[in-house]
Design a protein around this motif. Structure first.
Motif, PDB file in Angstrom:
ATOM      1  N   TYR A 192      39.526  41.267  43.814  1.00  0.00           N
ATOM      2  CA  TYR A 192      40.155  42.562  44.099  1.00  0.00           C
ATOM      3  C   TYR A 192      39.104  43.597  44.472  1.00  0.00           C
ATOM      4  O   TYR A 192      37.966  43.533  43.996  1.00  0.00           O
ATOM      5  CB  TYR A 192      40.946  43.042  42.878  1.00  0.00           C
ATOM      6  N   ASP A 194      38.483  47.986  45.146  1.00  0.00           N
ATOM      7  CA  ASP A 194      39.004  49.326  44.899  1.00  0.00           C
ATOM      8  C   ASP A 194      39.214  49.959  46.278  1.00  0.00           C
ATOM      9  O   ASP A 194      38.276  50.033  47.069  1.00  0.00           O
ATOM     10  CB  ASP A 194      37.962  50.112  44.088  1.00  0.00           C
ATOM     11  N   GLU A 204      48.174  52.749  48.933  1.00  0.00           N
ATOM     12  CA  GLU A 204      48.087  52.749  47.462  1.00  0.00           C
ATOM     13  C   GLU A 204      48.860  53.940  46.894  1.00  0.00           C
ATOM     14  O   GLU A 204      49.596  53.812  45.922  1.00  0.00           O
ATOM     15  CB  GLU A 204      46.635  52.794  46.995  1.00  0.00           C
ATOM     16  N   GLU A 219      50.234  54.778  35.179  1.00  0.00           N
ATOM     17  CA  GLU A 219      48.847  54.417  35.529  1.00  0.00           C
ATOM     18  C   GLU A 219      48.805  53.046  36.156  1.00  0.00           C
ATOM     19  O   GLU A 219      48.762  52.033  35.470  1.00  0.00           O
ATOM     20  CB  GLU A 219      47.977  54.478  34.282  1.00  0.00           C
ATOM     21  N   ILE A 220      48.830  53.037  37.460  1.00  0.00           N
ATOM     22  CA  ILE A 220      48.843  51.762  38.171  1.00  0.00           C
ATOM     23  C   ILE A 220      47.970  51.898  39.418  1.00  0.00           C
ATOM     24  O   ILE A 220      47.888  52.977  40.016  1.00  0.00           O
ATOM     25  CB  ILE A 220      50.300  51.333  38.510  1.00  0.00           C
ATOM     26  N   LEU A 221      47.322  50.823  39.781  1.00  0.00           N
ATOM     27  CA  LEU A 221      46.560  50.783  41.026  1.00  0.00           C
ATOM     28  C   LEU A 221      47.204  49.749  41.920  1.00  0.00           C
ATOM     29  O   LEU A 221      47.977  48.896  41.458  1.00  0.00           O
ATOM     30  CB  LEU A 221      45.100  50.381  40.748  1.00  0.00           C
ATOM     31  N   LYS A 223      46.036  47.136  43.093  1.00  0.00           N
ATOM     32  CA  LYS A 223      45.745  45.765  42.681  1.00  0.00           C
ATOM     33  C   LYS A 223      46.612  45.316  41.498  1.00  0.00           C
ATOM     34  O   LYS A 223      46.898  44.131  41.357  1.00  0.00           O
ATOM     35  CB  LYS A 223      44.256  45.594  42.376  1.00  0.00           C
ATOM     36  N   ASP A 224      47.068  46.243  40.665  1.00  0.00           N
ATOM     37  CA  ASP A 224      47.918  45.848  39.532  1.00  0.00           C
ATOM     38  C   ASP A 224      49.243  45.276  40.033  1.00  0.00           C
ATOM     39  O   ASP A 224      49.772  44.311  39.475  1.00  0.00           O
ATOM     40  CB  ASP A 224      48.204  47.046  38.621  1.00  0.00           C
ATOM     41  N   ALA A 225      49.764  45.877  41.122  1.00  0.00           N
ATOM     42  CA  ALA A 225      51.027  45.386  41.684  1.00  0.00           C
ATOM     43  C   ALA A 225      50.840  43.953  42.176  1.00  0.00           C
ATOM     44  O   ALA A 225      51.704  43.090  41.997  1.00  0.00           O
ATOM     45  CB  ALA A 225      51.475  46.294  42.823  1.00  0.00           C
ATOM     46  N   TRP A 226      49.689  43.693  42.771  1.00  0.00           N
ATOM     47  CA  TRP A 226      49.445  42.347  43.323  1.00  0.00           C
ATOM     48  C   TRP A 226      49.171  41.337  42.229  1.00  0.00           C
ATOM     49  O   TRP A 226      49.566  40.173  42.340  1.00  0.00           O
ATOM     50  CB  TRP A 226      48.316  42.403  44.353  1.00  0.00           C
ATOM     51  N   MET A 227      48.502  41.765  41.169  1.00  0.00           N
ATOM     52  CA  MET A 227      48.234  40.847  40.052  1.00  0.00           C
ATOM     53  C   MET A 227      49.547  40.352  39.460  1.00  0.00           C
ATOM     54  O   MET A 227      49.673  39.210  39.077  1.00  0.00           O
ATOM     55  CB  MET A 227      47.451  41.580  38.962  1.00  0.00           C
ATOM     56  N   ALA A 228      50.523  41.245  39.414  1.00  0.00           N
ATOM     57  CA  ALA A 228      51.804  40.884  38.809  1.00  0.00           C
ATOM     58  C   ALA A 228      52.623  39.955  39.722  1.00  0.00           C
ATOM     59  O   ALA A 228      53.421  39.163  39.241  1.00  0.00           O
ATOM     60  CB  ALA A 228      52.602  42.147  38.513  1.00  0.00           C
TER      61      ALA A 228
END
Ligand code: MFK
Ligand code: AKG
Length: 240
Positions: A192, A194, A204, A219-221, A223-228
């Motif tokens: 990932y 930034d 983003e 609090e989300i970035l 990359k958090d959406a993609w990790m999930a």
């Protein structure tokens, strides 16, 4: 799973709700649809790009509706990497399969051959008179005189394309819904990044706003959406 409606018909009182659906995204929890992502006929080509550790990152059942007269069924020319906060780009590939014959009449894919060797460009909403679907960013500056190839495909045909390839799709001038299924794969060895301070900051920001509105998540970035969303298809889950 996210259901997307066409901007021009989402609010129409004359069109039944299911007729406004332009795609279903993130079907990784639906076994019948997710089976597509592990089909040997697809994966044998995917692994030429990703290597043995294969993740599905983004899934879509696309249902391009008959255009409502505002040309909103078009998909602006873009590079998929704009949406992805992971690298390297050469380890990411999209498989896109036509579920029926697709040609210029129902809005086939349009590609600019060779552009996958370029850089990720700035994306913004195109200035289209009839409006544009939410989160459909278009590549800002590309040479409009570059040759275009319209991909006429038969039912079951599949294209595999690089995330920097500039591509889009045309208007659906027919009365039917144009169907395709796709999966974006990446090697689980990808990492990932930034996106702050990069051209991807604008997408983003929209994802953060959507997460807050839909799920109350603060609090989300990107990359958090993609990790999930990512799922292991084959091999070992390493970074993603
Ligand atoms: C980061 C996204 C992930 C995609 C990565 C993909 C990489 C692969 C390459 C591509 O696919 S490029 C295109 C990527 N973009 C998308 O796929 C866009 C996906 N869009 C959606 O999934 C939905 O449109 C979205 C979740 C953003 C809808 O969000 P909302 O939750 O705000 O819609 P909702 O149904 O709750 O409706 C809220 C308002 O928006 C309106 N609306 C509904 N659909 C709309 C639409 N399509 N465009 C504009 N407005 C829309 C709706 O009428 C309503 O208006 P009001 O607030 O005034 O009542
Ligand atoms: O199916 C389409 O109309 C366009 C799909 C596309 O451009 C994409 O998935 O990136």
């Amino acid at each position: 799973m996210v259901v997307m409606r066409d901007v021009a018909i989402a609010k129409s009182e004359f069109v039944p709700d299911q007729k406004a659906i332009t795609k279903v995204q993130d079907f990784q929890e639906l076994p019948e649809l997710f089976e597509y992502c592990s089909l040997p006929q697809i994966v044998q080509y995917v692994k030429c790009f990703t290597g043995p550790n294969i993740m599905s990152m983004h899934t879509m059942l696309i249902n391009k509706p008959p255009d409502a007269g505002k040309k909103t069924s078009r998909h602006p020319m873009h590079q998929d990497l704009h949406y992805f906060p992971f690298r390297p780009a050469d380890r990411i590939v999209c498989a896109w399969t036509a579920m029926e014959r697709i040609d210029r009449s129902n809005g086939c894919l349009v590609v600019l051959p060779g552009t996958h060797t370029g850089e990720l460009k700035q994306h913004d909403y195109p200035e289209w008179e009839g409006g544009v679907n939410k989160m459909y960013h278009g590549v800002r500056d590309y040479d409009p005189s570059l040759p275009r190839v319209h991909l006429t495909m038969e039912k079951g045909d599949t294209v595999f394309f690089h995330p920097i390839l500039i591509h889009g799709s045309g208007m659906n001038r027919t009365a039917g819904f144009r169907k395709a299924i796709s999966c974006h794969y990446a090697s689980s060895d990808c990492y990932y990044i930034d996106v702050k301070g990069t051209t991807q900051e604008n997408i983003e920001k929209e994802v953060i706003e959507l997460a807050l509105k839909r799920y109350g998540v603060e609090e989300i970035l990107l990359k958090d959406a993609w990790m999930a969303k990512g799922r292991l298809v084959q091999g070992e889950r390493i970074n993603l």
